[in-house]
Design a protein around this motif. Structure first.
Motif, PDB file in Angstrom:
ATOM      1  N   GLY A  37       1.230 -16.313 -10.915  1.00  0.00           N
ATOM      2  CA  GLY A  37      -0.219 -16.370 -11.026  1.00  0.00           C
ATOM      3  C   GLY A  37      -0.916 -16.687  -9.721  1.00  0.00           C
ATOM      4  N   SER A  38      -0.164 -16.749  -8.626  1.00  0.00           N
ATOM      5  CA  SER A  38      -0.769 -17.047  -7.328  1.00  0.00           C
ATOM      6  C   SER A  38      -1.639 -15.896  -6.838  1.00  0.00           C
ATOM      7  N   ILE A  39      -1.255 -14.675  -7.209  1.00  0.00           N
ATOM      8  CA  ILE A  39      -2.029 -13.486  -6.860  1.00  0.00           C
ATOM      9  C   ILE A  39      -2.196 -12.629  -8.106  1.00  0.00           C
ATOM     10  N   ASN A  40      -3.215 -11.791  -8.121  1.00  0.00           N
ATOM     11  CA  ASN A  40      -3.476 -10.928  -9.283  1.00  0.00           C
ATOM     12  C   ASN A  40      -2.823  -9.567  -9.146  1.00  0.00           C
ATOM     13  N   ARG A  41      -2.578  -9.146  -7.911  1.00  0.00           N
ATOM     14  CA  ARG A  41      -1.968  -7.836  -7.648  1.00  0.00           C
ATOM     15  C   ARG A  41      -1.417  -7.853  -6.230  1.00  0.00           C
ATOM     16  N   TYR A  42      -0.618  -6.865  -5.932  1.00  0.00           N
ATOM     17  CA  TYR A  42      -0.151  -6.730  -4.556  1.00  0.00           C
ATOM     18  C   TYR A  42       0.047  -5.260  -4.208  1.00  0.00           C
ATOM     19  N   VAL A  43       0.041  -4.995  -2.904  1.00  0.00           N
ATOM     20  CA  VAL A  43       0.282  -3.651  -2.390  1.00  0.00           C
ATOM     21  C   VAL A  43       1.433  -3.757  -1.399  1.00  0.00           C
ATOM     22  N   VAL A  44       2.402  -2.899  -1.553  1.00  0.00           N
ATOM     23  CA  VAL A  44       3.548  -2.915  -0.661  1.00  0.00           C
ATOM     24  C   VAL A  44       3.881  -1.481  -0.251  1.00  0.00           C
ATOM     25  N   GLU A  45       4.248  -1.300   1.019  1.00  0.00           N
ATOM     26  CA  GLU A  45       4.742  -0.009   1.500  1.00  0.00           C
ATOM     27  C   GLU A  45       6.240  -0.138   1.672  1.00  0.00           C
ATOM     28  N   LYS A  46       6.957   0.770   1.030  1.00  0.00           N
ATOM     29  CA  LYS A  46       8.414   0.654   1.060  1.00  0.00           C
ATOM     30  C   LYS A  46       9.047   2.028   0.889  1.00  0.00           C
ATOM     31  N   ARG A  47      10.327   2.049   1.107  1.00  0.00           N
ATOM     32  CA  ARG A  47      11.096   3.279   0.904  1.00  0.00           C
ATOM     33  C   ARG A  47      11.797   3.199  -0.453  1.00  0.00           C
ATOM     34  N   VAL A  48      11.727   4.297  -1.204  1.00  0.00           N
ATOM     35  CA  VAL A  48      12.408   4.367  -2.501  1.00  0.00           C
ATOM     36  C   VAL A  48      13.385   5.528  -2.505  1.00  0.00           C
ATOM     37  N   ARG A  49      14.493   5.330  -3.206  1.00  0.00           N
ATOM     38  CA  ARG A  49      15.530   6.352  -3.249  1.00  0.00           C
ATOM     39  C   ARG A  49      15.160   7.448  -4.239  1.00  0.00           C
ATOM     40  N   CYS A  50      15.232   8.681  -3.801  1.00  0.00           N
ATOM     41  CA  CYS A  50      14.909   9.830  -4.653  1.00  0.00           C
ATOM     42  C   CYS A  50      16.138  10.296  -5.414  1.00  0.00           C
ATOM     43  N   GLY A  51      15.940  11.249  -6.292  1.00  0.00           N
ATOM     44  CA  GLY A  51      17.031  11.755  -7.100  1.00  0.00           C
ATOM     45  C   GLY A  51      18.133  12.411  -6.303  1.00  0.00           C
ATOM     46  N   ASP A  52      17.789  12.958  -5.134  1.00  0.00           N
ATOM     47  CA  ASP A  52      18.807  13.612  -4.294  1.00  0.00           C
ATOM     48  C   ASP A  52      19.478  12.650  -3.334  1.00  0.00           C
ATOM     49  N   GLY A  53      19.163  11.352  -3.418  1.00  0.00           N
ATOM     50  CA  GLY A  53      19.786  10.349  -2.563  1.00  0.00           C
ATOM     51  C   GLY A  53      19.005  10.018  -1.311  1.00  0.00           C
ATOM     52  N   SER A  54      18.001  10.820  -0.966  1.00  0.00           N
ATOM     53  CA  SER A  54      17.184  10.549   0.217  1.00  0.00           C
ATOM     54  C   SER A  54      16.164   9.459  -0.105  1.00  0.00           C
ATOM     55  N   TYR A  55      15.531   8.922   0.941  1.00  0.00           N
ATOM     56  CA  TYR A  55      14.504   7.901   0.764  1.00  0.00           C
ATOM     57  C   TYR A  55      13.142   8.454   1.132  1.00  0.00           C
ATOM     58  N   LYS A  56      12.137   8.007   0.413  1.00  0.00           N
ATOM     59  CA  LYS A  56      10.765   8.477   0.654  1.00  0.00           C
ATOM     60  C   LYS A  56       9.857   7.252   0.744  1.00  0.00           C
ATOM     61  N   TRP A  57       8.949   7.308   1.713  1.00  0.00           N
ATOM     62  CA  TRP A  57       7.986   6.224   1.862  1.00  0.00           C
ATOM     63  C   TRP A  57       6.879   6.353   0.811  1.00  0.00           C
ATOM     64  N   VAL A  58       6.576   5.213   0.135  1.00  0.00           N
ATOM     65  CA  VAL A  58       5.499   5.192  -0.844  1.00  0.00           C
ATOM     66  C   VAL A  58       4.690   3.909  -0.663  1.00  0.00           C
ATOM     67  N   ARG A  59       3.449   3.965  -1.080  1.00  0.00           N
ATOM     68  CA  ARG A  59       2.629   2.756  -1.167  1.00  0.00           C
ATOM     69  C   ARG A  59       2.497   2.428  -2.662  1.00  0.00           C
ATOM     70  N   VAL A  60       2.883   1.216  -3.032  1.00  0.00           N
ATOM     71  CA  VAL A  60       2.916   0.832  -4.442  1.00  0.00           C
ATOM     72  C   VAL A  60       1.913  -0.290  -4.683  1.00  0.00           C
ATOM     73  N   ARG A  61       0.971  -0.024  -5.581  1.00  0.00           N
ATOM     74  CA  ARG A  61      -0.003  -1.040  -6.013  1.00  0.00           C
ATOM     75  C   ARG A  61       0.437  -1.551  -7.384  1.00  0.00           C
ATOM     76  N   THR A  62       0.669  -2.840  -7.495  1.00  0.00           N
ATOM     77  CA  THR A  62       1.206  -3.419  -8.733  1.00  0.00           C
ATOM     78  C   THR A  62       0.303  -4.540  -9.243  1.00  0.00           C
ATOM     79  N   SER A  63       0.014  -4.487 -10.542  1.00  0.00           N
ATOM     80  CA  SER A  63      -0.714  -5.564 -11.219  1.00  0.00           C
ATOM     81  C   SER A  63       0.079  -5.956 -12.459  1.00  0.00           C
ATOM     82  N   ILE A  64      -0.351  -7.016 -13.112  1.00  0.00           N
ATOM     83  CA  ILE A  64       0.387  -7.528 -14.265  1.00  0.00           C
ATOM     84  C   ILE A  64      -0.485  -7.494 -15.506  1.00  0.00           C
ATOM     85  N   GLN A  65       0.086  -7.056 -16.612  1.00  0.00           N
ATOM     86  CA  GLN A  65      -0.601  -7.058 -17.898  1.00  0.00           C
ATOM     87  C   GLN A  65      -0.169  -8.301 -18.663  1.00  0.00           C
TER      88      GLN A  65
END
Length: 362
Positions: free
Chosen positions: A290-318
């Protein structure tokens, strides 16, 4: 065995009606051994005595005590007892319990009813109009206020439970004088006589319109949300608090190159690049606390073919109504091309700085 005894009369009746001990036991729901004991002078309890007399179609007093006892009862004068304090207290308790039951029944808007299968007579508790919206005195009155498809379904259900003897719970619609529809929920059971024949159905019913409308509103809201979720061009995911991907839309699957089934078999920790995971988990801990309501992070995620792709992820909590965390909602944005370009530019800058550092001018 005495001639003027219960055992003698029972054996005579069995012989006269050509009934076996097993047949009587089956009809009364008891063992053959119990019936055999009665024919040998064994004691019989009141409930089984009444059932046995009904099955044999004789008077229970005559069966147990003989003709003299029956005649004595038939010619006996009623005994008038004075109103004692005990009788007054007993009568007061009965009236109090009945009044309490009536108040509870009316407060809960519960109708009690009974359908006599022999005479087709239908009886309801006095509050039936308050719950049903109509005064019901016969089956014809009841069926006339129901949609045809509900009538067919309920009549088939009644036929089934009369044959099987099972209990049932069901919901049906009842039209109202103002043209609206009221949902009624009922529970009913079949009552049998001593011979096992169905003689009536008893049940309770209550107005369930509010719950049905709430369920319908929730279902409509869920369908609307599902449509928005599936048709959104944004890549969306519902994520369990432990990181498992609970629901993903087609846009996210297309972005990462997974099928929905394969992606939902993973958690976000598994598809996050190891070098980016710790920073992501640190933000998640703050979000859950509860210290923050949401966050934004830029990170690499593994794709289905095994490669990595850069994404920006905005996350909040329900959160639930009591404030407890329920699940995470994440929106993924493809920033791979920009990141690759940025990294290429940084490499060029570093190369130029290295060249400048080694030049005679420096």
């Amino acid at each position: 065995m005495q001639e003027n005894s219960f055992a003698f009369r029972l054996k005579e009746l069995l012989e006269h009606n050509k009934l076996t001990l097993q047949a009587v036991g089956t009809a009364l729901g008891i063992s053959r051994t119990a019936v055999h004991k009665w024919t040998k002078g064994g004691e019989i309890d009141y409930d089984n005595l009444r059932k046995l007399a009904d099955f044999l179609r004789v008077n229970w007093i005559w069966l147990r005590y003989g003709q003299e006892a029956l005649s004595s009862v038939q010619h006996a004068e009623p005994v008038e007892l004075p109103m004692t304090d005990l009788r007054r207290r007993y009568a007061a308790e009965i009236m109090e319990n009945e009044a309490r039951m009536k108040l509870a029944q009316e407060a809960a808007r519960i109708v009690t009813w009974e359908w006599n299968l022999i005479s087709d007579e239908l009886t309801y508790s006095p509050n039936v109009e308050d719950v049903y919206g109509w005064t019901i005195s016969a089956n014809e009155d009841f069926w006339s206020h129901l949609p045809e498809e509900d009538v067919e379904a309920m009549q088939a259900m009644y036929d089934r439970i009369i044959r099987s003897g099972e209990n049932c719970e069901y919901d049906y619609r009842m039209s109202q004088p103002d043209g609206s529809v009221r949902w009624i929920s009922s529970r009913s059971t079949v009552v049998h006589d001593a011979a096992g024949r169905p003689i009536k159905i008893v049940g309770i019913s209550m107005d369930n319109t509010a719950r049905k409308l709430t369920e319908e509103a929730l279902r409509t809201s869920e369908e609307r949300f599902r449509s928005i979720f599936e048709l959104s061009e944004g890549a969306l995911a519902f994520i369990h608090l432990d990181g498992r991907l609970q629901r993903v839309n087609d846009s996210l699957c297309a972005l990462l190159g997974y099928s929905q089934q394969d992606l939902c078999a993973l958690n976000f920790q598994q598809i996050t690049h190891p070098d980016d995971l710790q920073a992501n988990l640190s933000l998640l801990v703050q979000l859950l606390a509860g210290s923050i309501n949401r966050y934004v992070v830029e990170k690499r995620v593994r794709c289905g073919d095994g490669s990595y792709k850069w994404v920006r992820v905005r996350t909040s909590i329900q959160r639930q109504g009591d404030g407890a965390a329920d699940y995470l909602i994440s929106v993924f944005e493809d920033i791979h091309a920009a990141k690759v370009e940025q990294q290429a530019l940084l490499m060029k800058i570093e190369a130029l700085e290295s060249q400048l550092a080694g030049s005679p001018i420096s």
